[in-house]
Motif scaffolding. Structure first.
Motif, PDB file in Angstrom:
ATOM      1  N   CYS A   1       0.849  -1.209   0.000  1.00 24.06           N
ATOM      2  CA  CYS A   1       0.000   0.000   0.000  1.00 24.06           C
ATOM      3  C   CYS A   1       0.880   1.253   0.000  1.00 24.06           C
ATOM      4  O   CYS A   1       0.556   2.254  -0.656  1.00 24.06           O
ATOM      5  CB  CYS A   1      -0.936   0.006   1.201  1.00 24.06           C
ATOM      6  N   HIS A   2       1.969   1.179   0.747  1.00 22.81           N
ATOM      7  CA  HIS A   2       2.894   2.312   0.822  1.00 22.81           C
ATOM      8  C   HIS A   2       3.482   2.584  -0.568  1.00 22.81           C
ATOM      9  O   HIS A   2       3.508   3.734  -1.043  1.00 22.81           O
ATOM     10  CB  HIS A   2       3.997   1.987   1.826  1.00 22.81           C
ATOM     11  N   GLN A   3       3.874   1.515  -1.208  1.00 22.40           N
ATOM     12  CA  GLN A   3       4.457   1.636  -2.555  1.00 22.40           C
ATOM     13  C   GLN A   3       3.441   2.247  -3.527  1.00 22.40           C
ATOM     14  O   GLN A   3       3.796   3.031  -4.402  1.00 22.40           O
ATOM     15  CB  GLN A   3       4.832   0.216  -2.974  1.00 22.40           C
ATOM     16  N   HIS A   4       2.156   1.922  -3.346  1.00 23.25           N
ATOM     17  CA  HIS A   4       1.107   2.416  -4.251  1.00 23.25           C
ATOM     18  C   HIS A   4       0.410   3.674  -3.727  1.00 23.25           C
ATOM     19  O   HIS A   4      -0.645   4.053  -4.264  1.00 23.25           O
ATOM     20  CB  HIS A   4       0.056   1.324  -4.475  1.00 23.25           C
ATOM     21  N   ASP A   5       0.920   4.300  -2.670  1.00 20.02           N
ATOM     22  CA  ASP A   5       0.265   5.486  -2.080  1.00 20.02           C
ATOM     23  C   ASP A   5      -1.210   5.229  -1.769  1.00 20.02           C
ATOM     24  O   ASP A   5      -2.066   6.103  -1.971  1.00 20.02           O
ATOM     25  CB  ASP A   5       0.351   6.699  -3.026  1.00 20.02           C
ATOM     26  N   GLN A   6      -1.502   4.046  -1.295  1.00 15.29           N
ATOM     27  CA  GLN A   6      -2.900   3.662  -1.093  1.00 15.29           C
ATOM     28  C   GLN A   6      -3.328   3.895   0.350  1.00 15.29           C
ATOM     29  O   GLN A   6      -2.815   3.264   1.266  1.00 15.29           O
ATOM     30  CB  GLN A   6      -3.062   2.167  -1.432  1.00 15.29           C
ATOM     31  N   PRO A   7      -4.287   4.790   0.601  1.00  8.64           N
ATOM     32  CA  PRO A   7      -4.758   4.991   1.971  1.00  8.64           C
ATOM     33  C   PRO A   7      -5.528   3.780   2.521  1.00  8.64           C
ATOM     34  O   PRO A   7      -6.259   3.121   1.766  1.00  8.64           O
ATOM     35  CB  PRO A   7      -5.674   6.220   1.883  1.00  8.64           C
ATOM     36  N   VAL A   8      -5.329   3.520   3.804  1.00  8.62           N
ATOM     37  CA  VAL A   8      -6.010   2.394   4.458  1.00  8.62           C
ATOM     38  C   VAL A   8      -6.692   2.868   5.742  1.00  8.62           C
ATOM     39  O   VAL A   8      -6.270   3.850   6.352  1.00  8.62           O
ATOM     40  CB  VAL A   8      -5.017   1.258   4.822  1.00  8.62           C
ATOM     41  N   VAL A   9      -7.754   2.146   6.114  1.00  6.94           N
ATOM     42  CA  VAL A   9      -8.381   2.374   7.415  1.00  6.94           C
ATOM     43  C   VAL A   9      -8.270   1.071   8.198  1.00  6.94           C
ATOM     44  O   VAL A   9      -8.492  -0.007   7.651  1.00  6.94           O
ATOM     45  CB  VAL A   9      -9.856   2.843   7.268  1.00  6.94           C
ATOM     46  N   ILE A  10      -7.894   1.184   9.478  1.00 10.53           N
ATOM     47  CA  ILE A  10      -7.688  -0.009  10.298  1.00 10.53           C
ATOM     48  C   ILE A  10      -8.947  -0.277  11.114  1.00 10.53           C
ATOM     49  O   ILE A  10      -9.493   0.631  11.739  1.00 10.53           O
ATOM     50  CB  ILE A  10      -6.483   0.180  11.246  1.00 10.53           C
ATOM     51  N   GLN A  11      -9.386  -1.528  11.104  1.00  7.03           N
ATOM     52  CA  GLN A  11     -10.613  -1.882  11.824  1.00  7.03           C
ATOM     53  C   GLN A  11     -10.355  -2.964  12.868  1.00  7.03           C
ATOM     54  O   GLN A  11      -9.703  -3.969  12.583  1.00  7.03           O
ATOM     55  CB  GLN A  11     -11.688  -2.344  10.833  1.00  7.03           C
ATOM     56  N   GLY A  12     -10.862  -2.730  14.068  1.00  5.75           N
ATOM     57  CA  GLY A  12     -10.818  -3.746  15.126  1.00  5.75           C
ATOM     58  C   GLY A  12     -12.228  -4.259  15.326  1.00  5.75           C
ATOM     59  O   GLY A  12     -12.824  -4.837  14.423  1.00  5.75           O
ATOM     60  N   GLY A  13     -12.806  -3.984  16.493  1.00  3.34           N
ATOM     61  CA  GLY A  13     -14.168  -4.433  16.784  1.00  3.34           C
ATOM     62  C   GLY A  13     -15.221  -3.473  16.265  1.00  3.34           C
ATOM     63  O   GLY A  13     -16.408  -3.715  16.396  1.00  3.34           O
ATOM     64  N   LEU A  14     -14.805  -2.363  15.676  1.00  7.74           N
ATOM     65  CA  LEU A  14     -15.694  -1.365  15.070  1.00  7.74           C
ATOM     66  C   LEU A  14     -16.651  -0.733  16.072  1.00  7.74           C
ATOM     67  O   LEU A  14     -17.740  -0.287  15.717  1.00  7.74           O
ATOM     68  CB  LEU A  14     -16.476  -1.995  13.902  1.00  7.74           C
ATOM     69  N   THR A  15     -16.239  -0.678  17.337  1.00  6.63           N
ATOM     70  CA  THR A  15     -17.117  -0.124  18.368  1.00  6.63           C
ATOM     71  C   THR A  15     -16.777   1.327  18.717  1.00  6.63           C
ATOM     72  O   THR A  15     -17.376   1.901  19.634  1.00  6.63           O
ATOM     73  CB  THR A  15     -17.022  -0.957  19.665  1.00  6.63           C
ATOM     74  N   GLY A  16     -15.813   1.917  18.018  1.00  7.95           N
ATOM     75  CA  GLY A  16     -15.381   3.288  18.307  1.00  7.95           C
ATOM     76  C   GLY A  16     -16.515   4.291  18.129  1.00  7.95           C
ATOM     77  O   GLY A  16     -17.426   4.079  17.334  1.00  7.95           O
ATOM     78  N   LEU A  17     -16.437   5.382  18.880  1.00  7.09           N
ATOM     79  CA  LEU A  17     -17.510   6.377  18.876  1.00  7.09           C
ATOM     80  C   LEU A  17     -17.070   7.706  18.269  1.00  7.09           C
ATOM     81  O   LEU A  17     -17.737   8.723  18.430  1.00  7.09           O
ATOM     82  CB  LEU A  17     -18.019   6.582  20.307  1.00  7.09           C
ATOM     83  N   ALA A  18     -15.923   7.701  17.565  1.00 10.82           N
ATOM     84  CA  ALA A  18     -15.441   8.947  16.966  1.00 10.82           C
ATOM     85  C   ALA A  18     -15.298   8.836  15.449  1.00 10.82           C
ATOM     86  O   ALA A  18     -14.790   9.747  14.803  1.00 10.82           O
ATOM     87  CB  ALA A  18     -14.112   9.357  17.602  1.00 10.82           C
ATOM     88  N   GLY A  19     -15.728   7.714  14.890  1.00  7.84           N
ATOM     89  CA  GLY A  19     -15.707   7.572  13.426  1.00  7.84           C
ATOM     90  C   GLY A  19     -14.357   7.179  12.846  1.00  7.84           C
ATOM     91  O   GLY A  19     -14.197   7.135  11.626  1.00  7.84           O
ATOM     92  N   GLY A  20     -13.407   6.859  13.692  1.00  6.93           N
ATOM     93  CA  GLY A  20     -12.057   6.566  13.207  1.00  6.93           C
ATOM     94  C   GLY A  20     -11.953   5.329  12.351  1.00  6.93           C
ATOM     95  O   GLY A  20     -11.060   5.235  11.493  1.00  6.93           O
ATOM     96  N   ALA A  21     -12.838   4.352  12.538  1.00  8.51           N
ATOM     97  CA  ALA A  21     -12.735   3.094  11.796  1.00  8.51           C
ATOM     98  C   ALA A  21     -13.730   2.996  10.651  1.00  8.51           C
ATOM     99  O   ALA A  21     -13.772   2.001   9.931  1.00  8.51           O
ATOM    100  CB  ALA A  21     -12.913   1.919  12.755  1.00  8.51           C
ATOM    101  N   THR A  22     -14.544   4.020  10.468  1.00  4.68           N
ATOM    102  CA  THR A  22     -15.470   4.057   9.327  1.00  4.68           C
ATOM    103  C   THR A  22     -14.660   4.426   8.082  1.00  4.68           C
ATOM    104  O   THR A  22     -13.932   5.421   8.095  1.00  4.68           O
ATOM    105  CB  THR A  22     -16.566   5.114   9.561  1.00  4.68           C
ATOM    106  N   PRO A  23     -14.753   3.608   7.007  1.00  2.65           N
ATOM    107  CA  PRO A  23     -13.957   3.928   5.811  1.00  2.65           C
ATOM    108  C   PRO A  23     -14.339   5.284   5.231  1.00  2.65           C
ATOM    109  O   PRO A  23     -15.492   5.720   5.304  1.00  2.65           O
ATOM    110  CB  PRO A  23     -14.331   2.802   4.827  1.00  2.65           C
ATOM    111  N   GLN A  24     -13.348   5.952   4.689  1.00  4.65           N
ATOM    112  CA  GLN A  24     -13.572   7.158   3.895  1.00  4.65           C
ATOM    113  C   GLN A  24     -13.412   6.744   2.432  1.00  4.65           C
ATOM    114  O   GLN A  24     -12.775   5.730   2.131  1.00  4.65           O
ATOM    115  CB  GLN A  24     -12.521   8.219   4.236  1.00  4.65           C
ATOM    116  N   SER A  25     -13.967   7.543   1.561  1.00  3.58           N
ATOM    117  CA  SER A  25     -13.955   7.216   0.131  1.00  3.58           C
ATOM    118  C   SER A  25     -12.531   6.901  -0.358  1.00  3.58           C
ATOM    119  O   SER A  25     -11.591   7.637  -0.085  1.00  3.58           O
ATOM    120  CB  SER A  25     -14.531   8.419  -0.618  1.00  3.58           C
TER     121      SER A  25
END
Lengths: 458, 458
Positions: free
Chosen positions: B58-82
């Protein structure tokens, strides 16, 4: 250089910029024994703003600086290296606020630890950080080195009592991360960059510490045990029965215990027989009567269970002091043992006993007439090793032997004293190449010219 | 993009790379209410090595990633962005070691919190981290967000129980900072970069946590008080008399207390009269009889002193449960209140009372028919604010009003939930420009291409 000194004199009042013979020898070295060196100049700023302006100038001139607090460090981090300007924070001294309700104290970095301890005590509060240098060391240095000391088993290292801080970066930027709140997840917790990084990423100028209520009673005992396995099992049992009240768990191997009694004839062993391990226990409670009952019943239970061979509970402050004099006898041993390799290391709990036996054997096989004394804050994984042959030329070799063995046992080459300059060459024995690369990335990002405590840690 | 997906499929086994409709909606959003979004692909690595290879690609391809655990966060950090690839750590799951002597547990990041709690319990140990999402959240996410929850007053946030960790950087580098030792000052303490930085500086893959002995008895009381000053004075007195055993200090303002009783007819107030503040206390001890005595005598003393107006000690688990049902009633309130501005903030201890009064007045002056409910873990500085008008369009405005007031009172805009995407625009209300600049410096140094959880936090 002359340009820079001239600019500094112009910036600060002349009493703040010392050069040449005006710099007292005190500022040529810290307590570590690293080679003394006169700094190019000694600056004594009075305010964060002055320090910020100094750093902006030094940054502009690519001038390396060494940061000095109480100069009590044992890793050589505050001893000037050739060509450095020394910046002492001793005038940035004083308590700004003691909030007895929130149980916090806010102070300038140059405040001696003991001043903070006493201020807390005056309000029936307690700063759970204590070490031998308490009268000389400064709280800024305690943060920079993440000082340990006693009671870590209960309250953790310095890091765990820091709520907020202010720091100056290599380019003079002031980072105001003052905070009095326990819970604060509003962005990166920047204070951890400055705690334990030994002044290489920024200069701590102001701190907010969490205080604790002062305990109302303290209980001490000296125990004798005959195997390392009993020691670790006892630690578990006492953590269960005494909970957070267990504040001291200081183990002495018989080699250390007997040597102290031999060298200090004023002390005698309170036990009839010899044992392999001696353990000094301290328990604190908020109620004298209930506390004494609980401590006695916990010890009685473990005498019954056979984990403890023999135990004596201090019946007075005098008794407790006598027990502590044995533990603290190391200070007087240093006066008589000659050159000592004195190492402060950490190991996983179950490895400490086997490591100690192995080290003793290997050193005795390699060096003639070597003495090996062992003791430590076992509850914090911390072992102190003192090895001596009477020959100065053996010291560096013994140091290296211990460092290499620590690496074999996956321990930490320094538990509380830090890396500084003295252990810099050994860092890779405790940390992986990718960890060290990341440390360098941080250093490069925050101090790209490498002017802040250079050649310390990494 | 197709090149990258093809390379990922080649690298991993096909079940590890999902795209399009194969991605369950579960991975489109976390629990925060942030707008759902289908990621470009969903990757489920099984090992740190696989994750490292994914990040290198992903680093080589400049590809943004979102990391997901239990998806219980309340600040939107694990919700994918476009345009992001989602990486779920759910298959990196399991306990590697539970060391009952050192009282540590080592586990993979995708292990649910409750699995760790239960494993500790099986050995008569205790993991002092608990929150409502315990069955779903993963320990890696708890570290990434520095989760709080109950018992912070005694044991601190997640950060304070982490001894070591392993993490993968944006370019795939593996940082092995696994450590089981309490004292370790061998170089920078890198773990703090990854704790609480919400996955923006690295991906936590493995953790070592300090466990505690399980308490043998727990004591609960519900108290009534009539001024905020009494509340803070009582906190000081109970910290003094109960020491580290004070594990719960949950304050409810009358507005909250009365609303819960109104909405949940199964609950009744155990008090005859109305009061301004209701306080749920929890005390833990290692001895049932001594613990009960100590708790009762501490409360009796404060009834005598007049700080407490009335108090009821739970005589059974059922009693204690009833008290906690009032405190936990907020869950059921959310079902009936309509759109709620629900804020988790921190304030200096003495400011919480005045802030609460001021907020209540200002919101009531500005919004018709607004309800304002207040409660919190006051001992940790943490206040929960729920404000509702029944009108969805008011929610964002009320949120902003609260954030601005927090800034006025020098509080923290988030105590435990984190910044994520939802509070990113407000960060400057709690942090200074130089702090935010330093956060950006760190981000730039560790993730120069900005591919790791981009647009979260900063």
């Amino acid at each position: 250089m002359n340009n820079l000194i001239a600019s500094l004199v112009e910036l600060l009042d002349p009493s703040t910029v010392l050069t040449g013979a005006d710099i007292s020898e005190k500022y040529h070295a810290d307590w570590s024994g690293a080679d003394p060196c006169q700094p190019l100049a000694l600056l004594k700023p009075k305010t964060t703003q002055q320090l910020s302006e100094i750093m902006a100038l030094c940054h502009q001139h690519d001038q390396p600086v060494v940061i000095q607090g109480g100069l009590t460090g044992l890793a050589g981090g505050a001893t000037p290296q050739s060509g450095e300007i020394a910046i002492s924070l001793e005038r940035m001294n004083g308590i700004e606020e003691l909030d007895a309700t929130a149980m916090t104290v806010t102070a300038l970095a140059g405040t001696p630890l003991q001043v903070l301890q006493d201020a807390a005590e005056d309000r029936e509060l307690f700063l759970p950080l204590d070490l031998g240098a308490r009268g000389s060391c400064n709280i800024g240095g305690n943060l920079a080195t993440n000082a340990g000391g006693t009671e870590v088993i209960r309250y953790g290292m310095t890091r765990s009592m820091v709520l907020g801080l202010e720091a100056v970066l290599a380019d003079g930027t002031v980072i105001n991360a003052i905070n009095k709140m326990v819970k604060n997840n509003s962005g990166y917790d920047l204070k951890h960059l400055f705690i334990g990084s030994e002044g290489t990423l920024g200069i701590v100028t102001r701190v907010v510490l969490q205080l604790q209520p002062k305990s109302r009673s303290s209980h001490t005992a000296l125990c004798a045990l005959n195997s390392y396995e009993s020691v670790t099992k006892l630690l578990v049992e006492l953590k269960r029965s005494l909970g957070s009240g267990l504040t001291g768990f200081e183990l002495m191997w018989d080699s250390y215990y007997n040597k102290v009694l031999e060298v200090l004839p004023s002390l005698t062993s309170p036990f009839q027989e010899n044992h392999t391990y001696y353990l000094l226990l301290e328990y604190k409670d908020n109620n004298q009567t209930l506390g004494a009952e609980r401590f006695e019943s916990a010890l009685f239970e473990q005498l019954e269970s056979g984990l403890i061979d023999d135990a004596l509970i201090a019946q007075s402050h005098q008794d407790a002091d006598k027990f502590w004099q044995i533990r603290d006898g190391i200070g007087e041993l240093f006066q008589v043992l000659g050159p000592v390799s004195n190492q402060d290391v950490s190991l996983p709990l179950e490895q400490i006993g086997p490591f100690a036996d192995d080290l003793d054997q290997r050193l005795k096989a390699k060096y003639n007439n070597i003495g090996v004394l062992l003791f430590g804050h076992i509850g914090d994984n911390n072992l102190h090793v003192c090895a001596y042959t009477g020959r100065d030329e053996d010291k560096a070799r013994i140091n290296e032997d211990i460092m290499l063995m620590i690496s074999e046992y996956a321990g930490a080459i320094t538990a509380e004293h830090g890396i500084g300059v003295l252990k810099r060459d050994f860092l890779a024995l405790s940390r992986t190449p990718s960890e060290i690369a990341l440390m360098k990335t941080l250093k490069m990002a925050m101090d790209p010219k490498g002017i802040l405590n250079p050649k310390r840690v990494i």
